[in-house]
Design an enzyme around this catalytic site. Structure first.
Site, mmCIF file in Angstrom:
data_model
loop_
_atom_site.group_PDB
_atom_site.id
_atom_site.type_symbol
_atom_site.label_atom_id
_atom_site.label_comp_id
_atom_site.label_asym_id
_atom_site.label_seq_id
_atom_site.Cartn_x
_atom_site.Cartn_y
_atom_site.Cartn_z
ATOM 1 N N HIS B 549 0.698 -0.981 -0.063
ATOM 2 C CA HIS B 549 -0.024 0.039 -0.082
ATOM 3 C C HIS B 549 0.969 1.172 -0.072
ATOM 4 O O HIS B 549 0.264 2.339 0.060
ATOM 5 C CB HIS B 549 -1.182 -0.029 1.278
ATOM 6 C CG HIS B 549 -0.472 -0.297 2.747
ATOM 7 N ND1 HIS B 549 0.817 0.176 2.811
ATOM 8 C CD2 HIS B 549 -0.922 -1.381 3.421
ATOM 9 C CE1 HIS B 549 0.633 -0.220 4.054
ATOM 10 N NE2 HIS B 549 -0.182 -1.167 4.680
ATOM 11 N N HIS B 641 -4.448 -0.370 -4.862
ATOM 12 C CA HIS B 641 -4.342 -0.664 -3.489
ATOM 13 C C HIS B 641 -3.965 0.561 -2.675
ATOM 14 O O HIS B 641 -3.189 0.403 -1.801
ATOM 15 C CB HIS B 641 -2.929 -1.344 -3.510
ATOM 16 C CG HIS B 641 -3.300 -3.165 -3.855
ATOM 17 N ND1 HIS B 641 -3.903 -3.571 -2.890
ATOM 18 C CD2 HIS B 641 -2.707 -3.749 -4.739
ATOM 19 C CE1 HIS B 641 -4.095 -4.731 -3.400
ATOM 20 N NE2 HIS B 641 -3.351 -5.035 -4.479
#
Lengths: 127, 688
Positions: B549, B641
């Protein structure tokens, strides 16, 4: 060391009376005038080391006199201490912008004034 | 009976039956007539039978042949024509009807074509009218949107039960996280508004439709809003009300401050003044004072004078901190001022490019600078004029530069004494400067001379791009109390959300590092009403998770902890159904934190994985990427993400799946949840 000379430009007689007394006692030679034009005449006559200059004056403002001192090559080395009862931050900045070395807002403790004068004249002797 | 028969039997079959009846009836008649003739005239029967057979077969053949001709040339064309006409009646087909297929039907086909042409013309006319109307509505809509969006005052339109139908940018600035379909009370202390509404209601009963004023604090109590509320009446029914308001916080506090300051000043001067007066009286009247008493009195005067000085110094510092604008000031672009000055003066003026904003009376500043330039050049001793700015903190200085002769403060003082503009009466340049709580002066720099005018900088102007894309919805579903499960899906508001975490194990000590959410109201994704925050997990983020992320330890250092972020997110979700891709995972993290957050996430929940499993092949892929591909939703690779990128993708997928559920006959939240329940076993098969 010769005696330092100070020109006091102040139109209010009572405070002028007190300041004359205090500055004289501090060991300076002092001359007082009460208007803008008289100040210019006095500057032309006799070259002081320092001018204590009120902003609000008859005929010409303190700002204008300060500007003239700074623009005149023969007067440029004079220290200028401006004072006013106006008290706004803009006035202080304007005073410094037109060339004052220090700016004091009324009322002030007289001891602060004499200390400021001493500091300016001491700085002068170091140059 | 006949009707039923005609509808049950087709046209062609009826024609066939008709001709069959004709043939068989004729044959029977022939047989009957021959039998009768034989009975009367006698003779060999063979002749009769032979003649009867030939006549009967001939007749039957003729009936069959004509019947076929009828079928081909009448029945079939009629059916074809009917079908053409039906098609044209039901759908927009402007093609001519083929007349050759019905050439044996006389003028029926041309008549049908005439109807067809008239129909096509009517349709075209209607279409043109609709296009005209649509264009007009679009123009009005654009006008209305611009008007409301850029209104200098906050504007909110609310339903009769005080939910937000519309808000503009200023309302958003004043009230913070305002959103469509949210209760007004979430942004505003509602009591004063409700009071104004009830006054408005009473006036309406008396037949007066008027606005009522209110002064209300924002929900967080930080701002005071002064405004007016007026009813929207349509068909004699109250369909909502409009609130127009402005920020009165500064006005109120400036007045309060000034009153306070003035009172403090009076008190601070009176006391030492009284004491000094009394002490001086004593000193003057009593000549016989012993020296030590005299010294004591002198010391007293000295102390009081020091107090007086302190009071004045304190007051002047506090006074300069209080901003009071009796003269109306507004944010003005410096570029506008510079252009305005250039247009006013007759000399060449070099303007510098600037994006700055000033809080000032633009007209007064333009006029003042124009007058100064006029004086500067009136004697022909100055040229090379330029206008530029310098910003330092909360101050932006306008700099008017020139080459040539200097200007003395005395000249400036004289120039400023003149009236500024006939529009302002006797109001002088000096007055304008005082109103702006500033002054100007001339100074000399290496580049030449210049006049300096310090003014207050204003916040940068909102750019059109900052507008929230969806800021109104006049068809908000009515608020229905009762069981949420029974409510139509289309009436619900949803919060689609996604979290990024330190790892996959909420119970194993993993924590949330980012929460993103997006609202869906009335089937629209409100891209302007987003929630997106980093969360400090209070523990290191494993490098493996950062790789997924891209959130690192440094990024969350100054971020809110889960207690604060969780509370804000809980507020954001109020009254909404929560939606997430693989919702159980995200919810597990939130629910484990309910204790420390002090709120419960008891909203109904929908999971796009389970919905997908219910709608499509059970064994198929239900990853977010697979769903996006199925629905043609594209996520930019760099957004994938990130919590917000995935949230947007999930929301896009979710609204499309809502449409499919609707088509499947699932219209309520209860139905959708039941549909998911069927699929719960899928969850176990899926590997997360």
């Amino acid at each position: 060391m010769s005696e330092k000379t100070i020109l006091l430009v102040e139109d209010e007689d009572n405070i002028a009376l007190a300041l004359e007394h205090l500055i004289g006692r501090a060991g300076y030679r002092l001359r007082r005038v009460a208007s803008g034009n008289a100040a210019l005449a006095a500057l032309a006559e006799d070259h002081p080391d320092l001018v204590v200059l009120d902003v609000m004056l008859p005929e010409r403002s303190g700002y204008e006199i300060c500007q003239m001192i700074r623009r005149d090559a023969s007067l440029r080395d004079i220290k200028v201490l401006m004072m006013t009862a106006g008290g706004g931050e803009v006035e202080r900045r304007k005073g410094l912008a037109v060339g004052a070395d220090a700016f004091m807002t009324k009322p002030f403790a007289t001891s602060d004034l004499t200390a400021q004068i001493a500091a300016l004249l001491a700085g002068d002797s170091h140059d | 009976m006949i009707d039923r028969l005609t509808t049950r039997l087709g046209l062609r079959l009826r024609f066939a039956l008709f001709f069959a009846a004709l043939g068989l009836g004729g044959a029977a008649l022939i047989a009957g007539s021959l039998w009768h003739g034989h009975a009367r005239a006698g003779g060999p029967a063979d002749g009769y039978v032979m003649a009867g057979a030939i006549a009967a077969f001939g007749l039957l053949g003729l009936a069959a042949w004509i019947g076929l001709l009828f079928d081909e040339n009448v029945a079939k064309p009629i059916l074809a024509l009917a079908s053409d006409l039906t098609t044209r009646a039901r759908a927009d087909v402007d093609l001519q009807i083929d007349e050759t297929q019905a050439r044996h039907l006389s003028t029926l086909a041309p008549a049908a074509n005439a109807i067809n042409a008239a129909l096509a013309e009517a349709r075209a006319a209607r279409q043109r009218a609709i296009e005209r109307e649509t264009a007009r509505i679009a123009r009005e809509k654009a006008l209305f949107e611009a008007l409301f969006r850029d209104l200098g005052e906050g504007a909110v339109v609310a339903t009769p039960d005080n939910r937000v139908m519309l808000y503009n940018r200023m309302a958003q600035e004043l009230l913070g996280e305002i959103g469509l379909d949210r209760p007004l009370s979430a942004f505003l202390r509602p009591e004063p508004v409700l009071d104004a509404l009830s006054r408005m209601q009473k006036a309406r009963v008396r037949g007066q439709i008027s606005a009522e004023t209110f002064l209300a604090a924002s929900a967080d109590g930080k701002r005071f809003l002064l405004g007016r509320v007026s009813p929207i009446i349509s068909d004699e029914e109250l369909s909502g009300h409009v609130l127009i308001f402005r920020d009165a916080t500064d006005d109120l506090s400036a007045h309060a401050h000034q009153d306070h300051l003035f009172n403090n000043l009076l008190e601070g001067v009176r006391r030492p003044a009284a004491t000094i007066g009394a002490l001086l009286d004593v000193l003057q009247s009593a000549d016989d004072l012993p020296p030590e008493s005299r010294a004591q009195f002198a010391k007293g005067i000295e102390d009081e004078v020091a107090r007086l000085f302190d009071c004045l110094a304190d007051m002047s510092a506090r006074h300069s901190a209080v901003k009071s604008n009796r003269w109306p000031m507004s944010p003005v672009a410096v570029a506008h001022i510079l252009d305005g000055v250039a247009a006013q003066v007759a000399v060449p003026l070099t303007l510098s490019e600037t994006e700055e904003m000033l809080l000032c009376d633009g007209f007064a500043v333009i006029t003042l600078l124009g007058a100064l330039i006029g004086h500067l050049v009136e004697e022909g001793t100055r040229d090379g004029l330029s206008l530029s700015t310098e910003t330092e903190g909360a101050e932006t200085r306008l700099l008017l530069g020139w080459q040539g002769e200097v200007v003395s403060d005395g000249q400036l003082t004289d120039w400023l004494r003149e009236p500024l503009s006939s529009a302002y009466g006797d109001y002088s340049g000096r007055d304008a400067l005082s109103a702006h709580q500033t002054d100007l002066w001339a100074e000399t720099t290496a580049a030449g001379h210049r006049i300096v005018l310090p003014l207050a900088a204003a916040a940068p102007r909102l750019r059109p791009g900052d507008a929230r894309p969806e800021f109104y919805d006049f068809n908000l579903p009515s608020a229905v109390a009762g069981d949420l499960a029974e409510r139509p899906l289309s009436d619900l508001s949803f919060v689609v959300f996604d979290t990024e975490t330190t790892g996959l194990s909420p119970r194993g000590g993993d924590e949330i590092v980012q929460i993103a959410g997006l609202r869906i109201v009335n089937g629209r994704i409100l891209r302007g009403e987003t929630f997106d925050t980093l969360v400090n997990p209070g523990r290191p983020i494993p490098a493996a998770s950062t790789r997924v992320h891209h959130i690192s330890d440094e990024m969350v250092q100054g971020a809110a902890d889960i207690v604060e972020a969780g509370r804000r997110f809980h507020d954001f979700c109020q009254g909404a159904v929560l939606v997430a891709h693989n919702a159980p995972f995200d919810l597990a993290f939130l629910r484990l934190k309910e204790q420390v957050i002090g709120r419960r996430f008891d909203n109904p929940v929908l999971c796009t994985v389970l919905m997908s499993a219910g709608l499509f092949d059970h064994s198929g892929q239900h990853t977010l990427d697979a769903l996006c591909e199925r629905f043609g939703v594209s996520i930019p690779p760099e957004a994938r993400h990130t919590a917000m990128g995935d949230t947007i993708a999930t929301a896009e997928v979710f609204v499309r799946m809502l449409g499919l559920l609707q088509a499947k006959g699932v219209t309520t939240l209860g139905g959708a949840i039941a549909e998911e329940g069927r699929m719960t076993r899928i969850r176990k098969a899926q590997n997360y």
